[in-house]
Design an enzyme around this catalytic site. Structure first.
Site, PDB file in Angstrom:
ATOM      1  N   LYS A 231      42.170  33.915  37.657  1.00 40.72           N
ATOM      2  CA  LYS A 231      41.776  35.249  38.136  1.00 40.72           C
ATOM      3  C   LYS A 231      42.098  35.328  39.619  1.00 40.72           C
ATOM      4  CE  LYS A 231      38.156  38.704  37.781  1.00 40.72           C
ATOM      5  NZ  LYS A 231      38.592  39.423  38.985  1.00 40.72           N
ATOM      6  N   GLU A 283      49.400  41.199  39.562  1.00 46.05           N
ATOM      7  CA  GLU A 283      48.475  41.169  40.699  1.00 46.05           C
ATOM      8  C   GLU A 283      49.283  40.817  41.942  1.00 46.05           C
ATOM      9  OE1 GLU A 283      44.016  40.921  41.633  1.00 46.05           O
ATOM     10  OE2 GLU A 283      45.055  41.325  39.758  1.00 46.05           O
ATOM     11  N   LYS A 397      36.024  37.462  31.511  1.00 51.08           N
ATOM     12  CA  LYS A 397      36.229  36.867  32.836  1.00 51.08           C
ATOM     13  C   LYS A 397      35.041  35.969  33.167  1.00 51.08           C
ATOM     14  CE  LYS A 397      34.499  41.083  35.076  1.00 51.08           C
ATOM     15  NZ  LYS A 397      34.782  42.181  36.018  1.00 51.08           N
TER      16      LYS A 397
END
Length: 552
Positions: A231, A283, A397
């Site tokens: 992440k 990202e 997550k």
């Protein structure tokens, strides 16, 4: 052609309808056999309209106080008790400069044309002229509706799902994928919505993750296997390329600031040499010379200067579209394999996200420990056979707060709803802040916790950044949008919660509190983590999200 009066009545009927089925039926019956279905649906969903009017509630009040020759202070005070549409209607009725029409004469086409023209001007004098012109042909209720369209909130307690599924049972899901309202309306009569797919250069609702507080829970959700992906603590970017054209969209489907993505126009063609048209989910992160991610917020122009020898790097984790093929219905392991075939990494510029195929709980624990040891934010867990479902929370997550900070599995992105005067050295300024969330069912904002602990510099900046209305803890001045118990009535409330800042709040654990109105949910030892500039109120933690967080 539908009249504004008919549209207003529809809005009123939708507001008073009791539930999803009744609201959708009202809309379905109304649009049947009408030629302007698209216009009706578009105006019922002003929040999806990409026209920008360059004015918030305070600016609308200012302009109409000039037009009506009414006290701006009085109008702002009235706004504190309710909504912008009601305030404008009240003062329009009382003004002596422009006489409201006795009978409504406007069509929806007239209103839509006005809104388009309004979005094209930025000078105050031009805005005043346009707002004066529209008021001169409005009844009091007409102008209230027009102002609510400018404000992009009709207060009808019916969001996109209610409205779109009135067209077709799967219209909402198709819209989340294509984001093309006009195409959906045009195809609804043909019963051919399944053929609508991604359009390059049009943003897609990103797929999302819900929080997970245990390894065991992850295996229950993904029994057939999962990928564990790092992440990244950067900014979500959806990349669109069509020949030599590029578009970059944030997680809320708005264009990304050019200084963050301009470099990609040079590197994407090099990384995807075979691609004519492509849509990527990714990202963007600032990394050092060793490709190690730097802290969140470092993408800003001024922050970036603090990190010498750093680069913007795009971590690519999914391919949603490639040369005419919509890939969202293909299993993740196939999409990832395809991505490996068509993408060539460019070190420190465009690279694959770090992904591990997980086969047992011990392996997942090791990968999570490794990520946290490297001071990364955590992991995103994805079904190895999962399709890409725009806008849905199908991933999981696990963040560092789960392991390091107690039993909160995730932070909450709450909205600043109000503020209190500080004490001692902080007396006379806003130093404690009331945080809350939006309740989709009631259309109201509910309180979750109070937050303090900012340093002096941050507090000084917040005094100017936050647009507040002073109510001095007076229960009579609590705005209609806010549900707050007496002991938490603040000294100030925000002018418009939908324009307020969103703060990431973490803490020791979620707790039960009879004094807070978000289903009694609060946070023990709350602390401010960061401002979520990448999110709007729509992407903040809503009440139903908060309930799910506490369950996990």
């Amino acid at each position: 052609m539908t009249s504004l009066r008919e549209f207003r009545k529809l809005c009123c009927d939708i507001y008073h309808a009791s539930g999803y089925k009744e609201k959708s039926k009202l809309i379905r019956d109304f649009i049947t056999d009408r030629d302007d279905k698209y216009l009706i649906i578009k105006l019922l969903l002003p929040g999806l309209d990409d026209r920008i009017y360059n004015m918030n509630d305070k600016q609308i009040i200012k302009l109409y106080s000039i037009i009506f020759k009414q006290s701006q202070e009085d109008m702002l005070q009235d706004l504190g008790y309710g909504y912008i549409g009601d305030t404008i209607r009240t003062f329009f009725k009382e003004n002596t400069e422009i006489r409201p029409r006795d009978k409504s004469i406007l069509t929806l086409e007239d209103v839509d044309s006005f809104l388009t023209t309004l979005s094209s001007v930025t000078k105050e004098s031009h805005q005043i002229k346009l707002l004066t012109d529209i008021a001169s042909v409005c009844t009091c209720n007409d102008l209230k509706c027009v102002v609510m369209l400018i404000d992009k909130d009709l207060k009808i307690k019916a969001g996109p799902r209610y409205v779109l599924n009135a067209i077709s049972p799967n219209a909402y899901d198709v819209f989340r994928k294509s984001n093309n309202l006009k195409e959906i309306i045009e195809n609804s009569s043909k019963q051919n919505l399944d053929s609508i797919s991604i359009s390059v250069m049009t943003p897609i609702n990103p797929m999302l993750a819900e929080s997970c507080d245990s390894v065991n829970k992850a295996f229950k959700k993904f029994p057939s296997g999962m990928f564990a992906e790092v992440k990244y603590d950067g900014e979500r970017v959806q990349v669109h390329k069509n020949n030599n054209e590029f578009a970059f969209f944030s997680r809320n489907m708005k264009p990304v600031l050019s200084h963050k993505v301009d470099y990609l126009k040079e590197y994407i063609p090099k990384a995807f040499k075979k691609a004519t048209s492509i849509v990527l989910d990714s990202e963007i992160v600032l990394v050092d010379e060793h490709n190690v991610p730097l802290p969140f917020g470092s993408l800003g122009i001024h922050k970036k200067k603090e990190y010498k020898n750093s680069n913007m790097c795009l971590f690519v984790f999914d391919c949603l579209y490639f040369d005419g093929f919509d890939m969202t219905d293909i299993p993740l392991y196939e999409r990832r394999s395809f991505l490996k075939d068509v993408m060539v990494e460019i070190p420190n510029r465009i690279v694959f996200s770090e992904l591990t195929n997980i086969s047992n709980e011990s392996q997942l624990t090791d990968v999570l420990d490794d990520a946290l040891t490297r001071k990364l934010e955590g992991l995103v867990l994805k079904d190895i056979n999962g399709v890409y479902e725009p806008g849905k929370r199908r991933w999981l997550k696990i963040k560092r707060d789960y392991l390091n900070e107690g039993s909160m599995a995730d932070s909450a992105d709450l909205v600043v709803l109000g503020a209190y005067y500080g004490k001692g050295a902080k007396g006379g300024i806003m130093a404690v802040f009331l945080m809350g969330c939006y309740d989709d069912e009631s259309g109201k904002w509910k309180t979750v916790t109070k937050c303090s602990g900012h340093d002096d510099n941050t507090l000084r900046v917040l005094q100017d950044q936050l647009t507040m209305i002073k109510i001095n803890k007076d229960p009579k001045k609590i705005p209609e949008w806010l549900v707050v118990n007496k002991i938490y009535i603040p000294d100030f409330v925000v002018e418009d919660p939908k324009q307020s800042q969103i703060w990431e709040i973490s803490g020791a654990e979620f707790t039960s509190s009879k004094s807070h109105t978000a289903n009694g949910i609060s946070i023990r030892f709350p602390r401010f983590t960061r401002i979520r500039e990448d999110k709007t109120w729509k992407e903040s933690t809503h009440l139903n999200d908060l309930v799910n967080l506490t369950k996990s």
